[in-house]
Structure formats: C-alpha cells, structure tokens
Design a protein around this motif. Structure first.
Motif, PDB file in Angstrom:
ATOM      1  N   LYS A   1    -133.475 -36.018 115.977  1.00 41.59           N
ATOM      2  CA  LYS A   1    -132.418 -34.630 116.058  1.00 41.59           C
ATOM      3  C   LYS A   1    -133.158 -33.479 115.416  1.00 41.59           C
ATOM      4  O   LYS A   1    -133.793 -33.884 114.328  1.00 41.59           O
ATOM      5  CB  LYS A   1    -131.268 -34.948 115.251  1.00 41.59           C
ATOM      6  CG  LYS A   1    -130.405 -35.760 115.944  1.00 41.59           C
ATOM      7  CD  LYS A   1    -128.930 -36.079 115.187  1.00 41.59           C
ATOM      8  CE  LYS A   1    -128.293 -36.844 115.858  1.00 41.59           C
ATOM      9  NZ  LYS A   1    -127.042 -37.521 115.064  1.00 41.59           N
ATOM     10  N   THR A   2    -133.404 -32.650 115.863  1.00 44.94           N
ATOM     11  CA  THR A   2    -134.056 -31.174 115.348  1.00 44.94           C
ATOM     12  C   THR A   2    -133.046 -30.105 115.128  1.00 44.94           C
ATOM     13  O   THR A   2    -132.167 -29.993 115.946  1.00 44.94           O
ATOM     14  CB  THR A   2    -135.015 -30.604 116.106  1.00 44.94           C
ATOM     15  OG1 THR A   2    -134.395 -30.443 117.598  1.00 44.94           O
ATOM     16  CG2 THR A   2    -136.101 -31.886 116.570  1.00 44.94           C
TER      17      THR A   2
ATOM     18  N   LEU B   1    -146.798 -11.865 108.404  1.00 46.72           N
ATOM     19  CA  LEU B   1    -146.874 -12.915 108.840  1.00 46.72           C
ATOM     20  C   LEU B   1    -145.183 -13.542 108.883  1.00 46.72           C
ATOM     21  O   LEU B   1    -144.510 -13.421 107.933  1.00 46.72           O
ATOM     22  CB  LEU B   1    -147.487 -14.189 107.713  1.00 46.72           C
ATOM     23  CG  LEU B   1    -149.123 -13.723 107.546  1.00 46.72           C
ATOM     24  CD1 LEU B   1    -149.579 -14.413 106.561  1.00 46.72           C
ATOM     25  CD2 LEU B   1    -149.993 -13.970 108.862  1.00 46.72           C
ATOM     26  N   THR B   2    -144.703 -14.017 109.741  1.00 51.32           N
ATOM     27  CA  THR B   2    -143.501 -14.726 109.880  1.00 51.32           C
ATOM     28  C   THR B   2    -143.517 -16.350 109.742  1.00 51.32           C
ATOM     29  O   THR B   2    -143.941 -16.818 110.907  1.00 51.32           O
ATOM     30  CB  THR B   2    -142.739 -14.160 111.207  1.00 51.32           C
ATOM     31  OG1 THR B   2    -142.735 -12.745 111.095  1.00 51.32           O
ATOM     32  CG2 THR B   2    -141.208 -14.591 111.142  1.00 51.32           C
ATOM     33  N   PHE B   3    -142.965 -16.693 108.995  1.00 51.89           N
ATOM     34  CA  PHE B   3    -142.849 -18.275 108.790  1.00 51.89           C
ATOM     35  C   PHE B   3    -141.665 -18.872 109.192  1.00 51.89           C
ATOM     36  O   PHE B   3    -140.604 -18.217 108.961  1.00 51.89           O
ATOM     37  CB  PHE B   3    -143.155 -18.804 107.442  1.00 51.89           C
ATOM     38  CG  PHE B   3    -144.447 -18.285 106.677  1.00 51.89           C
ATOM     39  CD1 PHE B   3    -144.684 -17.181 106.318  1.00 51.89           C
ATOM     40  CD2 PHE B   3    -145.404 -19.343 106.826  1.00 51.89           C
ATOM     41  CE1 PHE B   3    -145.999 -16.778 105.650  1.00 51.89           C
ATOM     42  CE2 PHE B   3    -146.829 -19.157 106.311  1.00 51.89           C
ATOM     43  CZ  PHE B   3    -146.927 -17.739 105.619  1.00 51.89           C
ATOM     44  N   SER B   4    -141.652 -19.929 109.768  1.00 55.20           N
ATOM     45  CA  SER B   4    -140.215 -20.531 110.375  1.00 55.20           C
ATOM     46  C   SER B   4    -140.261 -21.974 110.156  1.00 55.20           C
ATOM     47  O   SER B   4    -141.340 -22.809 110.813  1.00 55.20           O
ATOM     48  CB  SER B   4    -139.832 -19.858 111.811  1.00 55.20           C
ATOM     49  OG  SER B   4    -140.856 -20.275 112.671  1.00 55.20           O
ATOM     50  N   GLU B   5    -139.338 -22.425 109.746  1.00 57.97           N
ATOM     51  CA  GLU B   5    -139.352 -24.151 109.609  1.00 57.97           C
ATOM     52  C   GLU B   5    -138.539 -24.710 110.435  1.00 57.97           C
ATOM     53  O   GLU B   5    -137.632 -24.320 111.319  1.00 57.97           O
ATOM     54  CB  GLU B   5    -138.339 -24.378 108.251  1.00 57.97           C
ATOM     55  CG  GLU B   5    -139.207 -24.471 106.892  1.00 57.97           C
ATOM     56  CD  GLU B   5    -138.316 -24.914 105.936  1.00 57.97           C
ATOM     57  OE1 GLU B   5    -138.829 -25.060 104.888  1.00 57.97           O
ATOM     58  OE2 GLU B   5    -137.104 -24.918 106.147  1.00 57.97           O
ATOM     59  N   ASN B   6    -138.963 -26.026 111.127  1.00 54.62           N
ATOM     60  CA  ASN B   6    -138.210 -26.698 112.167  1.00 54.62           C
ATOM     61  C   ASN B   6    -138.134 -28.014 111.534  1.00 54.62           C
ATOM     62  O   ASN B   6    -139.244 -28.734 111.009  1.00 54.62           O
ATOM     63  CB  ASN B   6    -139.206 -26.745 113.441  1.00 54.62           C
ATOM     64  CG  ASN B   6    -138.427 -27.297 114.546  1.00 54.62           C
ATOM     65  OD1 ASN B   6    -137.394 -27.090 114.664  1.00 54.62           O
ATOM     66  ND2 ASN B   6    -138.981 -28.220 115.231  1.00 54.62           N
ATOM     67  N   ILE B   7    -137.115 -28.834 111.424  1.00 60.79           N
ATOM     68  CA  ILE B   7    -136.663 -29.818 110.760  1.00 60.79           C
ATOM     69  C   ILE B   7    -136.594 -31.211 112.060  1.00 60.79           C
ATOM     70  O   ILE B   7    -135.418 -30.632 112.719  1.00 60.79           O
ATOM     71  CB  ILE B   7    -135.647 -29.981 109.843  1.00 60.79           C
ATOM     72  CG1 ILE B   7    -135.871 -28.801 108.774  1.00 60.79           C
ATOM     73  CG2 ILE B   7    -135.383 -31.310 109.269  1.00 60.79           C
ATOM     74  CD1 ILE B   7    -134.902 -28.240 107.853  1.00 60.79           C
ATOM     75  N   THR B   8    -137.203 -32.073 111.918  1.00 56.42           N
ATOM     76  CA  THR B   8    -137.086 -33.215 112.873  1.00 56.42           C
ATOM     77  C   THR B   8    -136.574 -34.354 112.196  1.00 56.42           C
ATOM     78  O   THR B   8    -137.269 -34.888 111.207  1.00 56.42           O
ATOM     79  CB  THR B   8    -138.428 -33.479 113.502  1.00 56.42           C
ATOM     80  OG1 THR B   8    -138.796 -32.354 114.189  1.00 56.42           O
ATOM     81  CG2 THR B   8    -138.116 -34.209 114.708  1.00 56.42           C
ATOM     82  N   GLU B   9    -135.516 -34.968 112.510  1.00 55.95           N
ATOM     83  CA  GLU B   9    -135.038 -36.262 111.793  1.00 55.95           C
ATOM     84  C   GLU B   9    -135.171 -37.363 112.692  1.00 55.95           C
ATOM     85  O   GLU B   9    -134.505 -37.217 113.736  1.00 55.95           O
ATOM     86  CB  GLU B   9    -133.784 -35.981 111.208  1.00 55.95           C
ATOM     87  CG  GLU B   9    -133.901 -35.165 110.012  1.00 55.95           C
ATOM     88  CD  GLU B   9    -132.478 -34.852 109.397  1.00 55.95           C
ATOM     89  OE1 GLU B   9    -132.462 -34.673 108.106  1.00 55.95           O
ATOM     90  OE2 GLU B   9    -131.317 -34.743 110.047  1.00 55.95           O
ATOM     91  N   TYR B  10    -135.806 -38.644 112.197  1.00 59.52           N
ATOM     92  CA  TYR B  10    -135.843 -39.802 113.127  1.00 59.52           C
ATOM     93  C   TYR B  10    -134.909 -40.703 112.586  1.00 59.52           C
ATOM     94  O   TYR B  10    -134.767 -41.279 111.342  1.00 59.52           O
ATOM     95  CB  TYR B  10    -137.312 -40.245 112.919  1.00 59.52           C
ATOM     96  CG  TYR B  10    -138.116 -39.180 113.699  1.00 59.52           C
ATOM     97  CD1 TYR B  10    -138.694 -38.154 112.769  1.00 59.52           C
ATOM     98  CD2 TYR B  10    -138.598 -39.313 114.926  1.00 59.52           C
ATOM     99  CE1 TYR B  10    -139.675 -37.334 113.195  1.00 59.52           C
ATOM    100  CE2 TYR B  10    -139.728 -38.522 115.423  1.00 59.52           C
ATOM    101  CZ  TYR B  10    -139.945 -37.399 114.478  1.00 59.52           C
ATOM    102  OH  TYR B  10    -141.046 -36.610 115.048  1.00 59.52           O
ATOM    103  N   PHE B  11    -133.956 -41.414 113.376  1.00 59.89           N
ATOM    104  CA  PHE B  11    -133.010 -42.280 113.144  1.00 59.89           C
ATOM    105  C   PHE B  11    -133.230 -43.502 113.775  1.00 59.89           C
ATOM    106  O   PHE B  11    -133.789 -43.535 115.128  1.00 59.89           O
ATOM    107  CB  PHE B  11    -131.676 -41.892 113.642  1.00 59.89           C
ATOM    108  CG  PHE B  11    -131.097 -40.540 112.904  1.00 59.89           C
ATOM    109  CD1 PHE B  11    -130.495 -40.575 111.406  1.00 59.89           C
ATOM    110  CD2 PHE B  11    -131.556 -39.382 113.258  1.00 59.89           C
ATOM    111  CE1 PHE B  11    -130.047 -39.452 111.057  1.00 59.89           C
ATOM    112  CE2 PHE B  11    -131.077 -38.081 112.697  1.00 59.89           C
ATOM    113  CZ  PHE B  11    -130.467 -38.375 111.471  1.00 59.89           C
TER     114      PHE B  11
END
Lengths: 163, 140
Positions: free
Chosen positions: A112-113, A129-139
């Motif tokens: 799931k991201t 500079l533009t920073f952006s986070e992307n969160i990936t969860e592994y189940f």
C-alpha cells in the motif's frame, strides 16, 4: 502507482545481493542460511525497493511496444520521464526503512502506498527545491505490517552540477 | 554473530571498504535487479546529451544497498529495525567507497537491547555520498 503484490523469490534476492556487492550466504545459500539466526534466506535491507519489478506501470522500465526516452543509436527526442517524487527534474533525496520483520522467499507481500509530507527549500546550486515523501507499506499474508519504506524525492529547477 | 550490548560503547566504529573502482557494469546489474532502468544510470548518450550530466551515475539506492552490507555485517543477519539515509552527493563510475558505522547509543526498549548507529559512506576524496542512521536489535 506501485505494485499491489510482491512475491519474494530466492533468485531475485540472489541477484539483488550480487548487484549491491553483498556475498553473505544468507542471501543465496538456503543450506547455509538454515544455520543462521533467521533460519532461512532473508531479503537484504534495501531489497524492498525492487518491488518496482512488479509494478505494471513503473515509469522507469521500458514497456514493450511503447516509446522509451532513453537513446538508441541517437537520442530519441522523447521527453524524459518525470522522476524524484511527483515530477520535474527529480532525484532521490532520502530513503528510510523500518523493519518489523525480515521476509523470506515464498512469501507474497501486499503493498500500500500513500503520499507523505511535501516541503520546499532554497537550494545552493539547484534553485528552488521541492521535497515530497512517498510512503510504501509492505504487509504479509496474515495482514501484518512487515516493512515501511519512506522515500523522499526532490525536484529542482535546473540540473544539479557535481562541483 | 550479533553485537552484544556489554561489549560495545558509544563512539565505537566499524568501517568497510565497499568498492575500489565502481564499475558501470555493477550499476547496470543494480538496474536489472532493482527494476530501476532510468537511463541516467546506464545510457551515456542520454545522460550527457539530453540530461546534461558529465556521465552516468549510480542509483542512490545502489549506494544505500552497498552501505547496507557494512551495517548488516556489523550488527548481524536479520537484526536491523531501521535504516535510513540521505543521498548527499552523486556516485560516479570509478568511485572508491568506504562505509562507516558509529555507535550513537546502546539502549533498552521493552526488555530488548538496541544499538543506534550513525552511518556514512565517503568517496575517494573523503566526500560524504550517503549519511544516515540505523537501529538494530543486539544481545544483552
């Protein structure tokens, strides 16, 4: 976009460990791994990133029958794909992993991201500079969270020079 | 062998050489294994003529993966609970890389001994290419 399912395969782990230059038998030798504390082959710490292999839409892999922005004999003139988070001339700024368990071949993870934070900073060499986070969860198959990966992409207004 | 809390101290370091001469082929190997085929890492024509860089460069995740070997060699198999880095400088073919972990803290959480490490990898000029943190379960 990301893969929804990530089958953990012994051959993939072996190739990944070779690529990062790690000769530890726990990544390629099931017999040797049986005598270790984990008791089996496990995935190396950054292996989870290779779930991109299972993303049908992954934008940094050429697709059969579709134009690709990398060169053949000459540059193609196809505009570069957008990288580094949500677009622009982007680079990978930061990557973090939290491990709740280390996984083994034969498991299939569900992914799931979601987007994380976004922020801006004035760069010394690269303009704004533009920073952006992307969160990936592994189940895992029982629905337990096994790994959380947080990537930070940075978009710059111009190519960053290396000194 | 996992680390033992009784045998390490804040300030202890562990250093490993990761490569003497990073090959273009290893970068291609990483592209194939990871699935990240961004031409910036393997396509010299694209990288120099279209993107405007001096040559191809390594995936940040390759440097993080190579650095991860140093961390897991130090703390033991399957012991990591967290590992994160910032990519501070590009890594180019031919670079020599050396990774170091420094013990920041030895602590206990819910009866489990943990070590917090600072992690950094430098190139042949001593410039830091990745820096970050790791935490691992250790023995008492």
């Amino acid at each position: 976009m990301a893969a929804k399912k990530f089958p953990i395969e012994a051959g993939h782990i072996m190739m990944f460990a070779r690529a990062v230059g790690d000769p530890n038998p726990i990544y390629h030798d099931a017999d040797a791994a049986a005598d270790t504390e984990p008791g089996s082959v496990i995935a190396p710490p950054t292996f989870y990133q290779s779930s991109a292999q299972y993303d049908p839409d992954y934008f940094l892999r050429p697709k059969i029958g579709e134009p690709w922005f990398g060169s053949g004999k000459n540059p193609t003139g196809i505009p570069p794909k957008r990288t580094g988070g949500d677009g622009g001339t982007g680079l990978h700024a930061e990557q973090r992993f939290e491990y709740f368990r280390h996984v083994s071949p034969g498991e299939t993870l569900t992914i799931k991201t979601r987007p994380g934070k976004t922020w801006e900073r004035q760069g010394k060499r690269g303009g704004n500079l533009t920073f952006s986070e992307n969160i990936t969860e592994y189940f895992d198959e029982s629905g337990e969270l096994v790994v959380r990966a947080t990537g930070v992409g940075v978009r710059t207004e111009k190519v960053v020079e290396s000194d | 062998m996992a680390l033992q809390a009784s045998k390490i101290q804040v300030g202890d370091t562990h250093t490993q050489k990761l490569t003497d001469d990073l090959s273009r082929t290893q970068i291609v190997q990483y592209a194939g294994a990871s699935g990240d085929y961004n031409p910036l890492h393997s396509d010299e024509i694209f990288t120099t003529k279209v993107a405007g860089y001096p040559t191809v460069f390594a995936h940040g995740m390759l440097t993080m993966g190579m650095t991860g070997r140093m961390v897991t060699d130090y703390v033991g198999d399957g012991r990591l609970t967290a590992y994160g880095v910032r990519f501070t400088r590009q890594v180019w073919p031919g670079d020599a890389l050396t990774a170091t972990a420094t013990v920041d803290a030895v602590r206990e959480e819910n009866g489990q001994s943990l070590v917090d490490l600072s992690v950094s990898t430098v190139n042949q000029d001593g410039d830091v290419v990745v820096m970050g943190k790791a935490t691992a379960r250790i023995d008492p």
